[in-house]
Structure formats: structure tokens, C-alpha cells
Design a protein around this motif. Structure first.
Motif, PDB file in Angstrom:
ATOM      1  N   GLU A 237      10.685  -5.475  -3.059  1.00  0.00           N
ATOM      2  CA  GLU A 237      10.497  -5.871  -1.662  1.00  0.00           C
ATOM      3  C   GLU A 237       9.405  -5.060  -0.976  1.00  0.00           C
ATOM      4  N   GLU A 238       9.291  -3.801  -1.338  1.00  0.00           N
ATOM      5  CA  GLU A 238       8.313  -2.923  -0.687  1.00  0.00           C
ATOM      6  C   GLU A 238       7.006  -2.792  -1.463  1.00  0.00           C
ATOM      7  N   ALA A 239       6.900  -3.516  -2.586  1.00  0.00           N
ATOM      8  CA  ALA A 239       5.695  -3.408  -3.418  1.00  0.00           C
ATOM      9  C   ALA A 239       4.489  -4.004  -2.703  1.00  0.00           C
ATOM     10  N   PRO A 240       3.320  -3.370  -2.802  1.00  0.00           N
ATOM     11  CA  PRO A 240       2.115  -3.958  -2.200  1.00  0.00           C
ATOM     12  C   PRO A 240       1.703  -5.261  -2.866  1.00  0.00           C
ATOM     13  N   GLY A 241       2.093  -5.478  -4.113  1.00  0.00           N
ATOM     14  CA  GLY A 241       1.807  -6.726  -4.799  1.00  0.00           C
ATOM     15  C   GLY A 241       0.537  -6.671  -5.632  1.00  0.00           C
ATOM     16  N   ALA A 242       0.391  -7.692  -6.472  1.00  0.00           N
ATOM     17  CA  ALA A 242      -0.761  -7.731  -7.377  1.00  0.00           C
ATOM     18  C   ALA A 242      -2.076  -7.819  -6.617  1.00  0.00           C
ATOM     19  N   VAL A 243      -2.066  -8.476  -5.471  1.00  0.00           N
ATOM     20  CA  VAL A 243      -3.279  -8.598  -4.652  1.00  0.00           C
ATOM     21  C   VAL A 243      -3.218  -7.519  -3.578  1.00  0.00           C
ATOM     22  N   SER A 244      -3.713  -6.342  -3.934  1.00  0.00           N
ATOM     23  CA  SER A 244      -3.616  -5.201  -3.031  1.00  0.00           C
ATOM     24  C   SER A 244      -4.649  -4.144  -3.399  1.00  0.00           C
ATOM     25  N   ARG A 245      -4.892  -3.253  -2.466  1.00  0.00           N
ATOM     26  CA  ARG A 245      -5.789  -2.127  -2.723  1.00  0.00           C
ATOM     27  C   ARG A 245      -5.261  -1.260  -3.860  1.00  0.00           C
ATOM     28  N   GLU A 246      -3.960  -1.031  -3.833  1.00  0.00           N
ATOM     29  CA  GLU A 246      -3.360  -0.141  -4.818  1.00  0.00           C
ATOM     30  C   GLU A 246      -3.569  -0.664  -6.238  1.00  0.00           C
ATOM     31  N   VAL A 247      -3.365  -1.969  -6.424  1.00  0.00           N
ATOM     32  CA  VAL A 247      -3.520  -2.542  -7.764  1.00  0.00           C
ATOM     33  C   VAL A 247      -4.987  -2.593  -8.171  1.00  0.00           C
ATOM     34  N   ALA A 248      -5.873  -2.906  -7.259  1.00  0.00           N
ATOM     35  CA  ALA A 248      -7.302  -2.902  -7.588  1.00  0.00           C
ATOM     36  C   ALA A 248      -7.748  -1.518  -8.034  1.00  0.00           C
ATOM     37  N   GLN A 249      -7.263  -0.486  -7.359  1.00  0.00           N
ATOM     38  CA  GLN A 249      -7.622   0.878  -7.746  1.00  0.00           C
ATOM     39  C   GLN A 249      -7.068   1.219  -9.119  1.00  0.00           C
ATOM     40  N   ALA A 250      -5.788   0.878  -9.336  1.00  0.00           N
ATOM     41  CA  ALA A 250      -5.173   1.182 -10.630  1.00  0.00           C
ATOM     42  C   ALA A 250      -5.882   0.454 -11.767  1.00  0.00           C
ATOM     43  N   LEU A 251      -6.225  -0.802 -11.573  1.00  0.00           N
ATOM     44  CA  LEU A 251      -6.902  -1.565 -12.614  1.00  0.00           C
ATOM     45  C   LEU A 251      -8.253  -0.946 -12.966  1.00  0.00           C
TER      46      LEU A 251
END
Length: 418
Positions: free
Chosen positions: A326-340
Motif C-alpha cells: 500500500e505504501e510502495a512508490p510503485g514501478a513508475v517512480s523515482r525510487e525505481v528509476a534510481q534503483a534500475l
């Protein structure tokens, strides 16, 4: 000198073939300093063709025809032009010998209508066909020059280059100055904003001239001038280019007509820089753009297309709490872009890691709007930048512009490095 191109052929009007001849001739004529003001397409009809000729006479110094000089009844160009000028037609012996030899060498009987391909207009210069049978013609009548060329591009192009162009240089262009141009390439800016930035130069233009052209994700500005020599032309073009660079230094990436990915690949290859990619919504388009450039094998180390959350976690070690919950930023997010970006750089061991994740459409994803895209750039022993894009258009436009955006950001990063 003002020119008009008249392309003859009902198949052009029906859309059965594309009029690539007009594009070729316009480029060639511009290089000779001849301005093409009109392009006309006429079907295989003698009266309409003669009407087009009469109109062209009133507004052009040079009229070029393509098509309609073959052996069939609907090949009417020479007949119509001869009638319009009040001249006759005769069989050119060299052209006729060429036609007869063609059939003789193949052991095929020549039908009578093939003699038509050897007809030329009275008091004209025959333009012999090196790639086909139909002879072209070039002539001057009063103050207008006429050049008649075949329709098939494989015949038209060599005839223009080897026969018509030398004739024009000798008879029509003794006082014309050639046109010189530069193509300035921009990225990271749209056509309307670029025009706004350059509006004072556009409104004040005289010589050199400038004109913007837009493509997906890139804008081109053509600057042109006429001059008696290349050195004089380049001095004027270089001065205007410097003015444009001072206005838009962060967007002008090349002064030749090359794509941004080519500039990047060549730059990184020369500098010994490597790159890897992790792509979600673009599905490998970023990697394809880089690897389409010769020499990319020394630059591009590898990449991963990770559409599903499972692949993001399994192949690129993206934390599960970034993607699910529920609290996840999701696949389309700054956090995931940085991690990728960081993970693909580490896994592949490249100098830069690039990432793209977003919603290309047509529907929303994770309750996020179509066109929301995050791109990431991670550098070895350096920082990771993430940029949010809000793109418009259909699925393909969003994917293409996402790729162009990250290429632009990588170019800016390389400029920053020096």
C-alpha cells in the motif's frame, strides 16, 4: 533562378508510387543555387500537361519534367512540350541505335512503339540514357530552360547527374552562385520553444537564412547562404551558428545532420566510456537506438528489459517494498528509476547505467497517468540523477520521446564531464 518540377504520371496522383524524384531534384537544384518554388503533379493527359506547362512558364526560369517519356501511348511529355513550344520531334540516331542494340543483344523483336523512346525535340540537346532506353532532352526557348528526364529513379538520377547538371552549368547557371547549408541539431527542446528563443534571428534574417524543422524528440535548424566560394559561405554560416549557440548552448549538439545517439556513441567510444540500460516501458528501444550506430559494441555493454515487477526484483534486485504494498512508490517512480539505473550499472560493470520506467498507455498503470515517465542516469563513482517526464501523445510517441529524453540527459552529463 526559379525552378518548377513537373512530375508526370497518373500513378502519382493515385498514390501508387511516391514522388521521390521531386525530393531528389529539389536537393540537387538547391545545391546549384536554384530555388524550387513549385512542384506540380500531372496525370497522363496531354491537354492538362500543356496547361501545367503554360502556368509554369509564367513563374519559373527552369522547368524540369520527370516521367512520361517511355514507349506507350500515355507517355506524352515530349509531345506536349513540343506542342507547347511550337516545335517538332525527330528520331535521334544515337538514341535509336541504343534502343535497337538493346533488343538485338537480347534476341527480342523490337515493337514499333519503342522508336518513340528515341524522339527528341527540335533544336534541343539529347540527354542519353545510361540506365534505360528513353532519351531525355534539354533546351532553351526564349528566356525559359527546359529539362526532360525519365520517371524511374534509377534512370532519372544518373541522367540528371551526368547529363542534365553539366548542361545546366554550361547554359543556364553561368552567373548563379551555389547554395551552402548547415544542419544544426538540437535536443531537449521543442520546435515552438526553440523558435521563440530564436525569434529575433528569424524575423531579422536575410542572408544567411534559417528555418526550423521538427522530428520526434529532436529539432533541426537549417542555415543557408549563397556565395561564390565555400570559404566565404562558411564564414557567414559559422558566424550565424555562433549566435545560435550563444542563445541555446545547452541544446545544440551537432552542426551536421546526425542523430543524437550517433554523437553519443562516437563520444563515448573515443573517451573509452561504457553504458548499460534497464528498460521497462520502452521495451528495448533505448538499447536499439544505441546499437544501431556502428561502433556501439565498444560502448554498449548490455542491458535488461524488465517489464514485470518480478523481473525487476529477480534480475535487477529492486527492493520488493518499492514495488508492492500500500505504501510502495510503485514501478513508475523515482525510487525505481534510481534503483534500475544503479543496479544495471553495477551488474554489467559499466561507467553509466541508464533506466526508463513509465506509463506509455493507452491505459493508466498503478493509478498513474499516461505519459508519466522517470528516467535515471547512474555514474560509476558519481551521482545518480532521476528526471520526471510528463509526455503527451500515443504509446509510440511516449516511448520514442522517453528514449530521446534520456539520450539528451546523457549528452548533458558528458558535456558536464568535459
Amino acid at each position: 533562378m526559379k525552378a518548377e518540377i513537373i512530375a508526370v504520371g497518373t500513378e502519382l496522383l493515385l498514390g501508387q508510387i511516391v514522388n521521390s524524384n521531386a525530393q531528389f531534384l529539389s536537393v540537387e537544384l538547391a545545391a546549384l543555387g536554384i530555388d524550387v518554388y513549385f512542384q506540380t503533379v500531372v496525370g497522363d493527359n496531354s491537354s492538362r500537361l500543356q496547361q501545367a506547362i503554360e502556368i509554369a512558364k509564367t513563374r519559373a526560369d527552369l522547368i524540369l519534367f520527370t516521367g512520361g517519356i517511355g514507349p506507350t501511348e500515355d507517355d506524352l511529355t515530349k509531345d506536349a512540350l513540343a506542342a507547347s513550344l511550337g516545335r517538332g520531334l525527330y528520331l535521334d540516331p544515337v538514341a535509336m541505335s541504343h534502343v535497337e542494340r538493346f533488343f538485338s543483344e537480347r534476341g527480342v523483336s523490337m515493337t514499333e512503339n519503342n522508336r518513340k523512346q528515341a524522339l527528341v525535340i527540335d533544336d534541343s540537346t539529347p540527354l542519353h540514357n545510361e540506365s534505360g532506353l528513353a532519351v531525355g532532352v534539354a533546351l532553351k526557348d526564349q528566356n525559359t530552360y527546359y529539362v526532360v528526364l525519365p520517371g524511374p529513379p534509377r534512370e532519372m538520377k544518373p541522367m540528371f547527374a551526368n547529363k542534365a547538371k553539366p548542361w545546366l552549368l554550361q547554359h543556364a547557371l553561368t552567373e548563379e552562385m551555389p547554395l551552402y547549408s548547415k544542419m544544426l541539431k538540437f535536443a531537449g527542446i521543442g520546435e515552438s520553444l526553440l523558435e521563440d528563443k530564436l525569434i529575433n534571428l528569424i524575423h531579422g534574417q536575410n542572408d544567411p537564412t534559417l528555418a526550423p524543422y521538427a522530428k520526434e524528440g529532436e529539432v533541426t535548424v537549417r542555415i543557408s547562404t549563397k556565395a561564390p566560394s565555400q570559404n566565404e559561405a562558411m564564414a557567414k554560416l559559422d558566424a550565424l551558428q555562433e549566435k545560435i549557440r550563444n542563445i541555446l548552448p545547452e541544446h545544440l549538439y551537432a552542426d551536421t545532420d546526425v542523430p543524437l545517439e550517433q554523437v553519443l556513441v562516437e563520444w563515448m567510444a573515443n573517451a573509452g566510456i561504457t553504458v548499460s540500460c534497464a528498460e521497462s516501458c520502452t521495451g528495448g528501444m533505448l538499447m536499439e537506438s544505441l546499437t544501431s550506430i556502428p561502433g556501439s559494441s565498444s560502448v554498449f555493454q548490455g542491458g535488461i528489459v524488465c517489464y514485470s515487477n518480478e523481473m525487476k526484483m529477480k534480475l535487477l534486485n529492486v527492493p520488493q517494498n518499492y514495488l508492492e504494498g500500500e505504501e510502495a512508490p510503485g514501478a513508475v517512480s523515482r525510487e525505481v528509476a534510481q534503483a534500475l539505473a544503479e543496479q544495471v550499472r553495477t551488474i554489467v560493470d559499466s561507467d553509466f547505467g541508464l533506466s526508463v520506467t513509465g506509463v506509455a498507455g493507452p491505459g493508466h498503470s498503478e493509478r498513474k497517468p499516461v505519459g508519466l515517465v522517470y528516467i535515471g542516469i547512474a555514474e560509476r563513482n558519481g551521482r545518480t540523477d532521476v528526471f520526471e517526464l510528463r509526455l503527451r501523445g500515443d504509446r509510440q510517441n511516449i516511448r520514442v520521446n522517453s528514449v530521446k529524453a534520456i539520450l539528451y540527459r546523457l549528452w548533458r552529463r558528458l558535456v558536464e564531464r568535459g
